[in-house]
Each structure stands twice: as C-alpha cells, then as structure tokens.
Design a protein around this motif. Structure first.
Motif, PDB file in Angstrom:
ATOM      1  N   THR A  32      -7.903  -4.510   7.495  1.00  0.00           N
ATOM      2  CA  THR A  32      -7.408  -3.604   6.469  1.00  0.00           C
ATOM      3  C   THR A  32      -7.471  -4.263   5.098  1.00  0.00           C
ATOM      4  OG1 THR A  32      -5.956  -2.614   8.050  1.00  0.00           O
ATOM      5  CG2 THR A  32      -5.388  -2.279   5.776  1.00  0.00           C
ATOM      6  N   TRP A  33      -8.036  -3.566   4.157  1.00  0.00           N
ATOM      7  CA  TRP A  33      -8.244  -4.134   2.842  1.00  0.00           C
ATOM      8  C   TRP A  33      -6.929  -4.546   2.182  1.00  0.00           C
ATOM      9  CZ3 TRP A  33     -10.432  -7.000  -0.137  1.00  0.00           C
ATOM     10  CH2 TRP A  33     -10.212  -6.984  -1.517  1.00  0.00           C
ATOM     11  N   ASP A  34      -5.892  -3.713   2.328  1.00  0.00           N
ATOM     12  CA  ASP A  34      -4.589  -4.036   1.745  1.00  0.00           C
ATOM     13  C   ASP A  34      -4.074  -5.372   2.268  1.00  0.00           C
ATOM     14  OD1 ASP A  34      -4.571  -1.766   0.301  1.00  0.00           O
ATOM     15  OD2 ASP A  34      -3.208  -0.650   1.578  1.00  0.00           O
ATOM     16  N   SER A  67      -6.112  -8.223   0.568  1.00  0.00           N
ATOM     17  CA  SER A  67      -5.859  -8.479  -0.853  1.00  0.00           C
ATOM     18  C   SER A  67      -4.417  -8.922  -1.118  1.00  0.00           C
ATOM     19  CB  SER A  67      -6.198  -7.246  -1.681  1.00  0.00           C
ATOM     20  OG  SER A  67      -5.372  -6.184  -1.302  1.00  0.00           O
ATOM     21  N   ASN A  68      -3.459  -8.315  -0.424  1.00  0.00           N
ATOM     22  CA  ASN A  68      -2.066  -8.637  -0.708  1.00  0.00           C
ATOM     23  C   ASN A  68      -1.580  -9.916  -0.045  1.00  0.00           C
ATOM     24  OD1 ASN A  68      -1.285  -6.549  -2.465  1.00  0.00           O
ATOM     25  ND2 ASN A  68      -1.188  -5.125  -0.768  1.00  0.00           N
ATOM     26  N   TYR A  90       0.175  -7.250   8.035  1.00  0.00           N
ATOM     27  CA  TYR A  90       0.846  -6.704   6.867  1.00  0.00           C
ATOM     28  C   TYR A  90       2.337  -7.025   6.956  1.00  0.00           C
ATOM     29  CZ  TYR A  90       0.398  -4.089   2.630  1.00  0.00           C
ATOM     30  OH  TYR A  90       0.334  -3.758   1.295  1.00  0.00           O
ATOM     31  N   HIS A 105       4.785  -3.982  -9.680  1.00  0.00           N
ATOM     32  CA  HIS A 105       3.366  -3.800  -9.386  1.00  0.00           C
ATOM     33  C   HIS A 105       2.619  -3.279 -10.596  1.00  0.00           C
ATOM     34  CE1 HIS A 105       4.014  -3.164  -4.817  1.00  0.00           C
ATOM     35  NE2 HIS A 105       3.825  -4.419  -5.110  1.00  0.00           N
ATOM     36  N   THR A 124       0.294   6.170  -0.083  1.00  0.00           N
ATOM     37  CA  THR A 124      -0.002   4.749   0.115  1.00  0.00           C
ATOM     38  C   THR A 124       1.246   4.005   0.613  1.00  0.00           C
ATOM     39  OG1 THR A 124       0.406   4.397  -2.232  1.00  0.00           O
ATOM     40  CG2 THR A 124      -1.879   4.654  -1.561  1.00  0.00           C
ATOM     41  N   GLY A 125       2.186   3.762  -0.295  1.00  0.00           N
ATOM     42  CA  GLY A 125       3.323   2.921   0.093  1.00  0.00           C
ATOM     43  C   GLY A 125       4.433   3.642   0.836  1.00  0.00           C
ATOM     44  N   ARG A 177       4.666   3.095   4.618  1.00  0.00           N
ATOM     45  CA  ARG A 177       4.900   1.678   4.931  1.00  0.00           C
ATOM     46  C   ARG A 177       6.337   1.302   4.573  1.00  0.00           C
ATOM     47  NH1 ARG A 177       2.626  -1.340   1.792  1.00  0.00           N
ATOM     48  NH2 ARG A 177       1.148  -0.110   0.601  1.00  0.00           N
ATOM     49  N   ARG A 196      -7.451   2.832   5.949  1.00  0.00           N
ATOM     50  CA  ARG A 196      -6.271   3.548   5.439  1.00  0.00           C
ATOM     51  C   ARG A 196      -5.170   3.668   6.490  1.00  0.00           C
ATOM     52  NH1 ARG A 196      -7.897   8.681   1.980  1.00  0.00           N
ATOM     53  NH2 ARG A 196      -5.897   8.166   1.063  1.00  0.00           N
ATOM     54  N   ASN A 228      -1.593   2.660   5.930  1.00  0.00           N
ATOM     55  CA  ASN A 228      -0.688   3.527   5.174  1.00  0.00           C
ATOM     56  C   ASN A 228      -0.240   4.756   5.954  1.00  0.00           C
ATOM     57  OD1 ASN A 228      -0.698   1.973   2.810  1.00  0.00           O
ATOM     58  ND2 ASN A 228      -2.640   2.854   2.194  1.00  0.00           N
TER      59      ASN A 228
END
Lengths: 474, 375
Positions: A131-133, A136-137, A243, A341, A435-436, A439, B179, B182
């Motif tokens: 997952t890209w998130d 990066s995070n 994550y 952010h 998005t957030g 989560r 995705r 999310n």
C-alpha cells in the motif's frame, strides 16, 4: 527466518514477564497477559530504540537488546517501588461451562475466527509492503533509518530525521522503529517480514477484546462478540499491512479495558498500565493524544462521581504517561515538529484543507456530516456495528447514564467528537475523499464493540454488575 | 393460516410474477462477431494483432487491449444488462467505458476469469443516467495477453435476467488495491449498497422476533430489545459471510500468485495491473548495480513528487536520492532521448541536461547516466 521470529518474540516475552510480575496470578485468565504483552513489549522496545537513537548510538540487534533490557529492568524497579493496591481475590466467575447447542455454536465460531486469523497470518507473511500510504508514511522512513543504522540526527544531513523520505516529520516513530528492529535481525530490509508486527497487533486486539468481554459476560458471549469484531473487514485488512492504525487500535482498547477494570477494582497498577498504553499510543500516531484526553476525562468523571481521592489516582495516571512519552514530546517541541498534515509540513491549516478544492471557502465544513454518516452506515468497512450501537444506546439510554458503562461512553464519544472536530476544521478530505475517516474509525472500533458488549451485558445479564462495584473477576 | 403456508404462497406469487416479467425482454446485438470477418466498425487498440477466428474477435496484446464500438449506439437505461461472451487469458478486471450522448464518460469494472468462454452479465442500470443514453462503448481488458470476444449484447432484461446480473455483480470478489488501506469495496445489489437489503432484513426479522417474544410472555419493551438485537445478529452474520467470501477468494488468488516467489517477483505480481511498472524492478536492480557505493541519484526529468519517482526513491534504498546527486535515471514515459556525442539529454526538442555520460542502458527508454557537472 529464525532471526525474524526471535525479533518478534523477544519483546513479547519481555512484556509478558513484566505483566506476570506486576499482577497476581489469575488461573482462568493467565493467558490474557500474553495479548497485553504484545503491545507492552513492542512499545517498550520502540521506546528504547528511540532513546538509543537520540544519543546517536548506532543501531544493532545487540545495542538495542541491551538498552531494551535496561528499560525493562527500570520498569521492574519502578514497579516494586510504587506498589499498587493488591487486587482483590478473584470473585465469582461467570465463565460458564459450555454445553449443548452453546458448545457447538462456540466451536463453530472459534473455527471460523481461526480461519480468519489463518488468512491474516498467511497474507501478512507472504505479501510485501504494497500500500502506497504505508510506504510513504511509515516504511520509507524505516528503510532509511535501517540503512543509516540510526535516526539521522546530524543537523547538516539532507535526510535529517528522514527528511526527503518521511512525508511528515512530526509522525511518531513506533511502527517505523519496529520495522527497523526486525530488519536488523533479519539482516536486510525484507518487504515481507519487517511488518510482522501487524499480525501480532491483530491477534492482540482480538485477544484483549475476547478476555475483556469474557470477564463481563462469560465464554459464550465473548466468543459471539469476538466473531463480530473479527468480521470487521478493515480490521482484517490492517492485520496484514504495515500501517499504524491497528497498533493504535490495540493501545486504545488495552488502555480502556485496563482503565475500566481499575474503576471496578481500584487497582492502581491497572490505571498505570492504562496510562502506559496511552503513552505508547501517542508514540504510534498523533491521534493517540485523543485517547489520552478521553481516558483522562473519564478518569476525572469517575473520581468525582465516585468521590475518590484525586491526587493518588492522578499521579498513577499522569506519571507513567509522562515518563514514557515525555522524551518524544520534548524532542518534538525542541525541533518544532508539529502534529498536523498541512502542505507546509506538520503544521495546521485551520479551517481550510488545501486539498479540498479551490472553491471551498474557509470555515467549519458542516457539509461533511452527511458523508460522515454515510461512511459508517452504508459502507461495508465495519459490519453493522454503528447502527446496532446507535440502537442499543438509544434504547438503553438510562443504563448508559446509571451504570459504569458511562465511563466507556465518555471515552468513545469524546474520541469521536475530537475526530469530528478535526474533520470539520482541518482535514475535510479525510471524509469527502474517503481517506482517513475509516482508518481513524478503526482506532476506536474495538472500543465501540466493547462498549456495546458491556451495555448489552448490563441489560441482559443484570447480575453481572452493580453500578460502581467490583464484581465477577479481578 | 400457518406461517409456513403464508411463506409458501408468497414464494409462489414471486415466482409467478417473475415468470410473467421474464416473458417480455428484448436483446440488442452491438458486437456480434462471426466468421464472415465483419467486425462491424469496432476498433481494437493497444493490440499486437486482432483477427476473427471461430466467430470471435481475437485480440493479442503485450499491454492492455481495448475494443471501441462505433459511435452510433443508442443504449438507454432500459437496456440495463450487458451480456458478453468472452474468453480471457488472465485473471484481470475489465473496464466498460461508456460515452453518453450528453458527453459524459462513465466507467464500470467487472472481473474476467481466465479459461474458456464465459458469459458475463453486467448490470449497468446503475451507471447509465436516466435522461441520457450511451452512444459509444469501450472495453479495456487490463493486462490481458489474449482476449476473444464472441458477442456483446445490450439487454432490456426480464426480471430474472436482471436479478441474475445483479446477483452476479453482488458476488463478484473484490481485490486488494492500494486504496484498500482506506476502505474496502462495498458489494452492491444493483444500484444500492448491500447494506440496504440487510437493513430491510433486520427490520423484517425484528418484527418476527418481536411477535415471537411477545407470545413468550415478554413485555413489549423486552420483546423489541431482544427482537432487534437478534435481527441485527442475523444480518451481521450474513454480512460476515459475504465479506469473508472476499477474503477466501483473495487468499486463493494470492496463494496462486505469490507462493514460491522472491520478494521482487511478488512485487511484480502485485503491480501486474500497472503497465508503467513492467520491468521497473529490473531497472531498479540495474541502477543499484551500476552506481558506485556512496553515490546518490535522482530522476533526470521527473519532478520529485511524481508517483513513480517516489516509488523509485523507496525501492532504490540504500542508494539515496538527492537533488544534488551525480547520477540520474530516465525511465520509459519520460520521452527523453540522449545524444552521446554531445552528452545532452533532450525531451522533445528541448535540452533538459548537458554534460551527461551514459552509464548503463536498460532498454530504449530507460537508462542511468552520470552527471559530469557534479563533483
């Protein structure tokens, strides 16, 4: 592979030893501490790694293990110095012996849950970080720290503290350092194994939840509640991806359960443990602070309503929190790393989310309410817990106010209110672009399940508790 | 009348109505490929070859083959089901692309399964606007090496056909995408989230349980509480079944796609639906082996926030990326050309960088350079 498993087991074993030495042996619930040990061990490990990184020491399995051992020893010394109230002997247990259709149903549920856990295990140990998130995070910083064998704190370095690789320098380091730790043991930054902690936090959440409900309602209902919690699709997915929301879910749930048990037993060690978990939550994600505020609020409410002395409880609550999270907050303050952010880094863009669109004016974005509720009531991320929670809350509103469930509601509603405040004033797109918001909800979903379960227990099994009195176990 | 009789009679009525409805439907053939070789002005794009074989249009491609209809269709919302008979070589998603008379472009994905010909019923009533109609239809067969299309029909469906298409869409297994962290995809029943029928079911079961508990001498309040709680449990159980079906499918997919592979091969498998990632990890390995230890690198023409540049920065570690790096990389899609005689890197007609030396070429579009101007 063996080294990888060792890296996972060392902190858990250390956490388990600490907990076993801290609390009296409780036969039926002895295994419960294993699940708390996952979070405690990992939390102390990342704390030790952070301290080591602060003094500029080079990371290696040996140096970290030594510092980790020192941290555990200090914790033990503190533990014996500040002895808490001895917990009362185990009381009446309502963990009934299952028989008949309940036994078969419980076995069926257990088998189903085991298949889910097996799925998460297999995916967690076969999928690379994808997952890209997550990359990066969290993982980009971890990979940089791993290859630099430290936190890169030389002021002149262009990658100072992960700059250029970490999107927000104000993000806490817990899961980043866990990835570094496993990579150090494995000997390379394995895209698969460095996120092994995801799976352990997943079973940690399930285990803590199961035992927490079992204390209130017995084995059968604990299995039933566990089945529904483990059916939450977003929770399942986060068990296999690197994550930080799932670890925060763990710390939020563990701290709330410890706090709730403290309100019923008066055991100060439980309150301190709750506080330590809250601090670890703050070192996992900035949102961890919401849970600290919420539990603090519930504690004050409890002390005032039950007319308990404030000072002793507040010391047991605030001191461990300050000891664990203090260095991180001081570090953040010293370097000016914020909590936000914004497009400028870790600051805040009050009343205007830069990604919300050029036409959106500055202000409180009340229009997100509809979308917010649609996310929780019409999408498939959390099973049907939100409508069910709403139903039981409205239907048993008097129980909410009149029993100890009110403290759980204080925590849950405070956290939701704080998240809502952020969406309305800062991060509108977290809701509108989906998005957030989910989560974030994942971090308090186990709390909602627990709150709902306890409320149902208070209603349907009235013998389980009287307001404000210790009962069942503990 | 006993509850069993009531349920039986209701079910018979449903079947009878369904039978009545099923007798009135029309099919419109928009792509009926046959042995005559007439492809009826459909166009194929992104293909290495396309031909008619055995009454089907065969598309061979090293990328993502596309099929575009002529622009004179008129698919209205009443033709709410597309029926496609397709043979696919890969397990991949296909995307239906609709262009409406009003100029809107609408996408709808459905899953293709590898193997022999299968008929796919795709409910499209949820995406075609009420007051508009579709003038052109495209099909994007993502990353499919070989696709054979027997026919594409739009159907004004009977009740049963509509139900079959909606049901097929409902059970379409999800995939894990970037995705998913999310949100998970909410299965749909036609136009609505599948939570809607679950709420309806919860309501109906609540009434039944309420009556049951009332007859068991519970107070009305107790009956409501117990009834609604049990109804929610039943609905949540059905929810769990549907979503766990997803996980089981993903599990079996991943066992097939990931087991026994190296980490790089696994990453290639996970990024298989993204054409720009073809060969990307091989290129990363080439860069790492070419650039001297301790040196730094940067993308030559891509901005630092370009998605591929960010991905490359991560996978290039321990080789660090820096704005002041002495080494540069160029990848496919950068549209860059290198003049070795002058040491110049051009993008189109513009000179982007001077004093470069080719360190290693990966292919015609991807290479590593040394910037001789950086000491």
């Amino acid at each position: 592979m063996t080294a990888g498993f060792l890296s996972i087991l060392i902190p858990i074993i250390a956490g388990f030893l600490l907990l076993r030495l801290s609390f009296e042996y409780d036969g039926e619930y002895a295994f419960e501490w294993f699940f708390y040990a996952i979070g405690l061990g990992y939390g102390l490990l990342s704390y030790a790694m952070f301290l080591l990184g602060l003094i500029g020491a080079r990371y290696s399995p040996l140096t970290i293990t030594v510092v980790f051992a020192v941290v555990v020893c200090i914790a033990l010394v503190l533990l014996f110095r500040f002895r808490g109230v001895t917990p009362p002997k185990p009381g009446r247990s309502i963990s009934e012996k299952l028989s008949g259709w309940r036994l078969y149903l419980a076995l069926f549920i257990a088998a189903w849950v085991l298949v889910r856990v097996g799925f998460v295990f297999c995916e967690s140990f076969s999928r690379p970080i994808f997952t890209w998130d997550a990359v990066s995070n969290w993982s980009a910083g971890a990979k940089l720290f791993y290859y630099d064998r430290g936190l890169v704190l030389n002021p002149g370095d262009e990658n100072f503290f992960g700059m250029g690789y970490r999107v927000f320098l104000g993000h806490p380091l817990h899961t980043i350092l866990l990835q570094v730790w496993t990579a150090l043991w494995v000997g390379r930054f394995s895209e698969v194994y460095v996120k092994a902690w995801s799976f352990f936090y997943y079973i940690g959440v399930l285990g803590v939840f199961y035992y927490a409900v079992k204390r209130e309602a017995g084995t059968f209902y604990a299995f039933l509640a566990l089945f529904f919690l483990s059916s939450v699709p977003l929770l399942t997915y986060h068990g296999m991806v690197s994550y930080s929301d799932l670890p925060l879910s763990f710390y939020a749930l563990a701290s709330t359960v410890c706090f709730f048990r403290y309100t019923r037993t008066g055991n100060m060690r439980l309150l301190s443990l709750s506080s330590i978990f809250l601090a670890m939550g703050c070192f996992t994600k900035n949102e961890g602070l919401f849970f600290f505020i919420a539990v603090g609020f519930a504690l004050l409410l409890f002390l005032l309503l039950e007319k308990k002395p404030l000072r002793r409880s507040l010391i047991h609550f605030l001191l461990p929190f300050a000891l664990v999270i203090g260095p991180w907050f001081v570090f953040k303050y010293a370097y000016g790393f914020g909590f936000g952010h914004s497009d400028a880094g870790s600051g805040f863009n009050w009343l205007s989310d830069p990604t919300y669109g050029a036409t959106a004016g500055r202000g409180v974005h009340w229009e997100i309410f509809g979308v917010f509720f649609k996310r929780f009531f019409m999408e498939a991320n959390f099973n049907l817990i939100f409508p069910f929670w709403l139903f039981v809350t409205v239907f048993y509103i008097r129980k909410v106010f009149k029993t100890d469930v009110r403290y759980l509601y204080t925590i849950t509603l405070s956290v939701i209110a704080m998240f809502l405040f952020v969406y309305l004033t800062l991060e509108v797109t977290a809701v509108t672009e989906n998005t957030g918001v989910n989560r974030n909800a994942l971090t308090y979903i186990p709390l909602i399940f627990f709150t709902t379960a306890v409320l149902c227990v208070r209603q349907y099994l009235p013998s389980s508790a009287a307001p404000g009195k210790a009962c069942i176990q503990d | 009348m006993s509850p069993i009789k009531i349920i039986g009679i209701t079910w018979l009525l449903v079947l009878f109505s369904a039978g009545l409805c099923s007798s009135s439907f029309a099919e419109e053939y928009y792509g009926e490929f046959n042995d005559s070789g007439d492809i009826q002005r459909w166009q194929s794009l992104n293909v290495d070859s396309s031909y008619i074989e055995g009454g089907s249009l065969v598309l061979k491609s090293s990328g993502s083959p596309r099929l575009i209809s002529p622009g004179n269709l008129r698919i209205t919302q009443s033709e709410s089901v597309l029926s496609l008979r397709v043979k696919s070589s890969n397990d991949a998603d296909a995307t239906l692309i609709f262009q409406t008379g009003g100029g809107a472009i609408i996408l709808k994905k459905f899953r293709l399964y590898p193997g022999d010909y299968s008929e796919y019923l795709v409910y499209v009533g949820d995406v075609i606007p009420k007051d508009d109609y579709v003038v052109a239809l495209g099909l994007d067969f993502a990353r499919n090496a070989s696709v054979s299309v027997d026919y594409i029909r739009a159907i004004d469906p009977s009740f049963l056909q509509s139900f079959a298409a909606v049901w097929e869409g409902f059970w379409e297994p999800d995939r894990i995408t970037v995705r998913t962290v999310n949100f998970v995809t909410t299965p749909a029943l036609g136009r609505s989230s599948f939570l809607v029928p679950l709420y309806v079911l919860t309501g109906l079961l609540s009434i039944l349980f309420f009556i049951y508990y009332l007859r068991k001498k519970n107070t009305p309040r107790q009956s409501v509480a117990k009834g609604v709680t049990l109804a929610f449990f039943a609905a949540a159980f059905l929810f769990a079944m549907r979503m766990d079906y997803n996980w089981l499918y993903i599990w079996s997919d991943d066992i097939r796609a990931l087991s026994g592979k190296t980490e790089t091969q696994k990453l290639e498998a996970l990024y298989a639906d993204r054409q720009e990632m073809d060969g990307f990890f091989g290129f990363i390995a080439l860069i790492k082996s070419s650039v001297p230890e301790g040196a730094k690198i940067r993308p030559a023409v891509r901005p630092p926030h370009d998605p591929l540049a960010i991905v490359a920065k991560y996978y290039l570690l321990p080789l660090k990326t820096s704005a002041k790096a002495g080494y540069l990389w160029v990848y496919e899609g950068d549209n860059a050309s290198f003049d070795p005689a002058q040491g110049v890197l051009r993008r189109g007609d513009d000179i982007e960088l001077r004093r470069l030396r080719l360190l290693k070429a990966f292919n015609a579009g991807a290479a590593v350079y040394e910037d001789l101007g950086v000491k």
